[in-house]
Write an enzyme that holds these catalytic residues in place. Structure first.
Site, PDB file in Angstrom:
ATOM      1  N   TYR A   1       0.826  -1.211   0.000  1.00 12.20           N
ATOM      2  CA  TYR A   1       0.000   0.000   0.000  1.00 12.20           C
ATOM      3  C   TYR A   1       0.862   1.264   0.000  1.00 12.20           C
ATOM      4  O   TYR A   1       0.431   2.306  -0.483  1.00 12.20           O
ATOM      5  CB  TYR A   1      -0.924   0.008   1.227  1.00 12.20           C
ATOM      6  CG  TYR A   1      -2.088  -0.938   1.078  1.00 12.20           C
ATOM      7  CD1 TYR A   1      -3.293  -0.503   0.541  1.00 12.20           C
ATOM      8  CD2 TYR A   1      -1.975  -2.273   1.437  1.00 12.20           C
ATOM      9  CE1 TYR A   1      -4.358  -1.371   0.380  1.00 12.20           C
ATOM     10  CE2 TYR A   1      -3.035  -3.151   1.283  1.00 12.20           C
ATOM     11  CZ  TYR A   1      -4.225  -2.692   0.756  1.00 12.20           C
ATOM     12  OH  TYR A   1      -5.279  -3.554   0.589  1.00 12.20           O
TER      13      TYR A   1
ATOM     14  N   GLY B   1       4.678   1.196  -0.736  1.00 12.89           N
ATOM     15  CA  GLY B   1       5.719   1.122  -1.772  1.00 12.89           C
ATOM     16  C   GLY B   1       5.170   1.361  -3.169  1.00 12.89           C
ATOM     17  O   GLY B   1       5.747   2.144  -3.943  1.00 12.89           O
TER      18      GLY B   1
ATOM     19  N   GLU C   1       6.360   7.518   5.868  1.00 11.35           N
ATOM     20  CA  GLU C   1       5.288   7.887   4.946  1.00 11.35           C
ATOM     21  C   GLU C   1       4.029   8.247   5.742  1.00 11.35           C
ATOM     22  O   GLU C   1       3.679   7.573   6.685  1.00 11.35           O
ATOM     23  CB  GLU C   1       5.008   6.713   3.994  1.00 11.35           C
ATOM     24  CG  GLU C   1       3.994   7.031   2.941  1.00 11.35           C
ATOM     25  CD  GLU C   1       4.278   8.353   2.242  1.00 11.35           C
ATOM     26  OE1 GLU C   1       5.344   8.506   1.641  1.00 11.35           O
ATOM     27  OE2 GLU C   1       3.435   9.279   2.335  1.00 11.35           O
TER      28      GLU C   1
ATOM     29  N   LEU D   1       0.964   8.956   4.072  1.00 16.91           N
ATOM     30  CA  LEU D   1      -0.255   8.840   3.258  1.00 16.91           C
ATOM     31  C   LEU D   1      -1.318   8.062   4.015  1.00 16.91           C
ATOM     32  O   LEU D   1      -1.013   7.226   4.867  1.00 16.91           O
ATOM     33  CB  LEU D   1       0.042   8.157   1.922  1.00 16.91           C
ATOM     34  CG  LEU D   1       0.446   6.676   1.891  1.00 16.91           C
ATOM     35  CD1 LEU D   1      -0.727   5.733   2.022  1.00 16.91           C
ATOM     36  CD2 LEU D   1       1.168   6.375   0.600  1.00 16.91           C
TER      37      LEU D   1
ATOM     38  N   LYS E   1       6.919   9.734  13.313  1.00 17.28           N
ATOM     39  CA  LYS E   1       5.904   8.913  12.629  1.00 17.28           C
ATOM     40  C   LYS E   1       5.006   8.218  13.664  1.00 17.28           C
ATOM     41  O   LYS E   1       3.776   8.238  13.549  1.00 17.28           O
ATOM     42  CB  LYS E   1       6.592   7.888  11.724  1.00 17.28           C
ATOM     43  CG  LYS E   1       5.656   6.917  11.055  1.00 17.28           C
ATOM     44  CD  LYS E   1       4.669   7.590  10.126  1.00 17.28           C
ATOM     45  CE  LYS E   1       3.477   6.726   9.849  1.00 17.28           C
ATOM     46  NZ  LYS E   1       2.471   7.324   9.015  1.00 17.28           N
TER      47      LYS E   1
ATOM     48  N   LYS F   1     -14.382  12.561  14.137  1.00 14.68           N
ATOM     49  CA  LYS F   1     -15.596  11.878  13.703  1.00 14.68           C
ATOM     50  C   LYS F   1     -15.764  10.623  14.575  1.00 14.68           C
ATOM     51  O   LYS F   1     -14.955   9.689  14.494  1.00 14.68           O
ATOM     52  CB  LYS F   1     -15.410  11.491  12.221  1.00 14.68           C
ATOM     53  CG  LYS F   1     -16.599  10.847  11.600  1.00 14.68           C
ATOM     54  CD  LYS F   1     -17.478  11.856  10.933  1.00 14.68           C
ATOM     55  CE  LYS F   1     -18.750  11.214  10.418  1.00 14.68           C
ATOM     56  NZ  LYS F   1     -19.898  12.059  10.466  1.00 14.68           N
TER      57      LYS F   1
ATOM     58  N   VAL G   1     -17.302   3.532  14.955  1.00 13.05           N
ATOM     59  CA  VAL G   1     -17.237   2.224  15.612  1.00 13.05           C
ATOM     60  C   VAL G   1     -15.824   1.900  16.094  1.00 13.05           C
ATOM     61  O   VAL G   1     -15.553   0.786  16.525  1.00 13.05           O
ATOM     62  CB  VAL G   1     -17.688   1.095  14.665  1.00 13.05           C
ATOM     63  CG1 VAL G   1     -19.176   1.004  14.594  1.00 13.05           C
ATOM     64  CG2 VAL G   1     -17.092   1.276  13.278  1.00 13.05           C
TER      65      VAL G   1
ATOM     66  N   CYS H   1      -2.349   0.676  10.576  1.00 13.09           N
ATOM     67  CA  CYS H   1      -1.330   1.512  11.221  1.00 13.09           C
ATOM     68  C   CYS H   1      -1.620   1.917  12.666  1.00 13.09           C
ATOM     69  O   CYS H   1      -0.752   1.778  13.525  1.00 13.09           O
ATOM     70  CB  CYS H   1      -1.099   2.766  10.385  1.00 13.09           C
ATOM     71  SG  CYS H   1      -0.370   2.383   8.795  1.00 13.09           S
TER      72      CYS H   1
ATOM     73  N   PHE I   1     -11.904  -1.056   6.380  1.00  7.54           N
ATOM     74  CA  PHE I   1     -11.706  -0.299   7.634  1.00  7.54           C
ATOM     75  C   PHE I   1     -12.126   1.162   7.501  1.00  7.54           C
ATOM     76  O   PHE I   1     -12.281   1.863   8.502  1.00  7.54           O
ATOM     77  CB  PHE I   1     -10.277  -0.442   8.149  1.00  7.54           C
ATOM     78  CG  PHE I   1      -9.246   0.433   7.484  1.00  7.54           C
ATOM     79  CD1 PHE I   1      -8.596   0.025   6.325  1.00  7.54           C
ATOM     80  CD2 PHE I   1      -8.901   1.662   8.037  1.00  7.54           C
ATOM     81  CE1 PHE I   1      -7.643   0.824   5.728  1.00  7.54           C
ATOM     82  CE2 PHE I   1      -7.940   2.480   7.449  1.00  7.54           C
ATOM     83  CZ  PHE I   1      -7.308   2.057   6.276  1.00  7.54           C
ATOM     84  N   LYS I   2     -12.322   1.605   6.271  1.00 10.75           N
ATOM     85  CA  LYS I   2     -12.909   2.916   6.007  1.00 10.75           C
ATOM     86  C   LYS I   2     -13.330   2.924   4.546  1.00 10.75           C
ATOM     87  O   LYS I   2     -12.987   1.990   3.800  1.00 10.75           O
ATOM     88  CB  LYS I   2     -11.937   4.050   6.312  1.00 10.75           C
ATOM     89  CG  LYS I   2     -10.708   4.072   5.410  1.00 10.75           C
ATOM     90  CD  LYS I   2      -9.877   5.301   5.695  1.00 10.75           C
ATOM     91  CE  LYS I   2      -8.756   5.477   4.719  1.00 10.75           C
ATOM     92  NZ  LYS I   2      -7.946   6.640   4.937  1.00 10.75           N
TER      93      LYS I   2
ATOM     94  N   ARG J   1      -7.547  -4.588   7.026  1.00 13.15           N
ATOM     95  CA  ARG J   1      -6.667  -4.849   8.168  1.00 13.15           C
ATOM     96  C   ARG J   1      -7.149  -4.089   9.408  1.00 13.15           C
ATOM     97  O   ARG J   1      -7.362  -2.893   9.370  1.00 13.15           O
ATOM     98  CB  ARG J   1      -5.217  -4.470   7.813  1.00 13.15           C
ATOM     99  CG  ARG J   1      -4.616  -5.415   6.772  1.00 13.15           C
ATOM    100  CD  ARG J   1      -3.212  -5.032   6.396  1.00 13.15           C
ATOM    101  NE  ARG J   1      -3.162  -3.823   5.577  1.00 13.15           N
ATOM    102  CZ  ARG J   1      -2.034  -3.272   5.137  1.00 13.15           C
ATOM    103  NH1 ARG J   1      -0.874  -3.819   5.436  1.00 13.15           N
ATOM    104  NH2 ARG J   1      -2.079  -2.183   4.401  1.00 13.15           N
TER     105      ARG J   1
END
Ligand code: NAD
Ligand code: UDX
Length: 497
Positions: A14, A16, A163, A165, A222, A269, A272, A278, A340-341, A348
């Protein structure tokens, strides 16, 4: 300064894949080769059906614009590493599932494997960049592996370049980042390496947005950034529990507090609970780091972010059970959304997995629909063993049906449970759905996406239950028999409304 003409990225996941595709598009004079041990993934990157789903502006377009020109996906790792001036390590760093630090520490075995591989095949000068999220001082381990294993002809610098993102908005985030962070050695060689990597990003990122620090600040930033973001979600979710028993509305509270510039409106927001690969992993990583560095108070502080997230998932599940007359056994429940969204097919650590498991433990029959997640993935997520429990595949396949039509999921169901905020769930024909459901028909909105439809839904006949708001002006009692659950809910029972 080393001039970067050839980049190798180890890890075509996701991070790289999208990151290097954007680098290739923005730096046409640089050749970028993304390598992975996973042949299927590389095959997919070389096809029209990319292994990850990202919404517009499409990842596919970015890949199409440079694949085969200056962007290559390959399984020939040694060749790509050997030829590269700069190597990104962008492999997964999941939470350890066994051994010391199990359930908390980051598993660095893939990072170490990369370091050893680079050491084996490299000669000349190379900049090695940690793109993966790692514990503080991981760069030190990479350096030690290089020092212990390389030939004298290998000259290296190790940088940290985490990263930031987010999935679903990866291309926008990469093309217009809030900042790029580069950490390196304070030596002249370290500074030259930082400059070389900076020159890549300067192709499209304004100078003022490129922050340089020492290696350890970069690594820690990070973890800290993800911990702060996760903490905001747990904070607003804790307030949502209070809203549900007091008559306050968490959306109104979030808006009211978010207008304070010092607080800001993002990541407030109620939901649940946060998911994704991450947040939980990185907060746990931070907690573990604090524990081993003998900072127990700091560890406990961050651990609470995870505990509130678990609590929110359990609380939502117990509310479903309690509203459905304290039993969901053999009841059909339509679970809408498994990613997950929205705008990603990634599951994951999705809260949907946890909510499904709680409901399955109570014997519910789940009919699951997600526009982007494949049936095989859902079954895998629900049956794979977790560190603490094993999920019986036979029971899961008896109780779970994966459907490709949301209307089918809702037919003859007692309740609809919205777990992912896909836009399409706001556009369904709820009159038609209501007619086909058993009565009373419940909707549990775990994402607050049906707020503007609440009156309409109630008018149709639905019982609407939503995170952080008492739509039906009733008080709920917990249905979970576990003592610790009851203790957590006890103060709520005392409130008279
Ligand atoms: P991922 O699981 O999608 O991809 C990692 C890839 O690395 C896999 O394809 C795997 O096969 C490959 N790999 C593992 N070991 C390898 C080896 N020794 N040689 C070659 N390939 C190997 O993971 P991801 O989501 O891309 O995350 C990568 C890192 O970036 C993690 O540390 C993560 O915490 C961090 N990160 C992720 C995100 C995100 O949104 N997913 C955002 C920021 C940072
Ligand atoms: C996150 C960070 O945002 C990103 O900077 C980092 O590089 C990787 O981790 P990601 O996990 O892809 O990105 O998604 P994000 O948008 O942060 O959402 C994470 C989870 O929090 C999702 O489950 C989302 O639904 C949830 N969330 C987010 C909330 O519940 N409420 C919010 O206000 C925001």
């Amino acid at each position: 300064m080393v001039e970067v003409r050839r980049i190798c990225c180890i890890g075509a996941g996701y991070v790289g894949g999208p990151t290097c595709s954007v680098i290739a598009q923005m730096c046409p004079e640089v050749t970028v080769t993304v390598v992975d041990v996973n042949e299927d993934r590389i095959r997919a990157w070389n096809s029209d059906s990319l292994p990850i789903f990202e919404v517009s502006p499409g990842l596919q377009e970015v890949v199409d614009s440079c694949r085969g020109v200056n962007l290559f996906f390959s399984t020939d790792m040694d060749e790509a590493i050997k030829n590269a001036d700069l190597v990104f390590i962008s492999v997964n760093t999941p939470t350890k599932t066994f051994g010391i630090g199990k359930g908390r520490a980051a598993d660095l075995k893939h990072i170490e494997a990369c370091a050893r591989r680079i050491a084996d095949v490299s000669i000349g000068c190379k900049i090695v960049v940690e793109k993966s999220t790692v514990p503080v001082r991981a760069a030190e381990s990479i350096r030690r592996i290089f020092n212990a294993n390389t030939k004298s002809s290998f000259n290296f610098q190790v940088l940290s370049n985490p990263e930031f993102l987010a999935e679903g908005t990866a291309i926008t985030d990469l093309k217009n980042p809030d900042r790029v962070l580069i950490g390196g050695d304070e030596t002249p060689e370290g500074q030259h390496a930082i400059e070389a990597l900076r020159s890549i990003y300067e192709h499209w990122v304004p100078k003022s947005k490129i922050i340089t620090t020492n290696t350890w600040s970069s690594e820690l930033s990070k973890l800290a950034a993800n911990a702060f973001l996760a903490q905001r979600i747990s904070s607003i979710n804790s307030i949502s529990a209070l809203c549900e028993v007091t008559g306050a509305d968490v959306e109104e509270v979030a808006h009211a507090i978010g207008t304070d510039q010092r607080i800001g409106s993002c990541f407030l927001k109620a939901s649940v609970g946060f998911g994704g690969s991450c947040f939980q992993k990185d907060v746990l990583n931070l907690v573990y780091l604090c524990e081993v560095l003998n900072l127990p108070e700091v560890a406990r502080y961050w651990q609470q972010v995870i505990e509130i997230n678990d609590y929110q998932r359990k609380r939502f599940s117990s509310r479903i059970i309690s509203c459905l007359f304290n039993t969901v056994t053999d009841k059909k429940i339509a679970l809408l959304g498994f990613a997950f969204k929205k705008n990603t097919g990634d599951t994951r650590e999705s809260s949907s997995i946890y909510i499904s498991r709680y409901l399955l433990e109570e014997g519910a029959c789940l009919h699951i629909y997600d526009p982007k997640v494949k049936a095989q993935q859902i079954m895998h997520d629900l049956t794979q063993p977790t560190p603490s429990e094993r999920h019986d595949p036979a029971t899961v396949s008896r109780l779970v049906t994966i459907v490709t039509d949301p209307y089918k999921a809702c037919e003859n169901a007692h309740a609809i449970v919205i777990c992912t905020e896909w836009d399409m769930f706001t556009e369904l024909d709820y009159e038609k759905i209501y007619k086909a459901m058993l009565k009373p028909a419940f909707i549990f909105d775990g994402r607050r996406i049906l707020d503007s439809l609440h009156d309409q839904l109630q008018h149709i006949g639905f019982q609407v239950e939503t995170i952080g708001k008492r739509v039906n002006q009733r008080i709920h009692f917990t249905a979970i028999e576990d003592k610790s659950e009851i203790d957590q809910q006890q103060p709520l029972k005392k409130i008279k409304l």
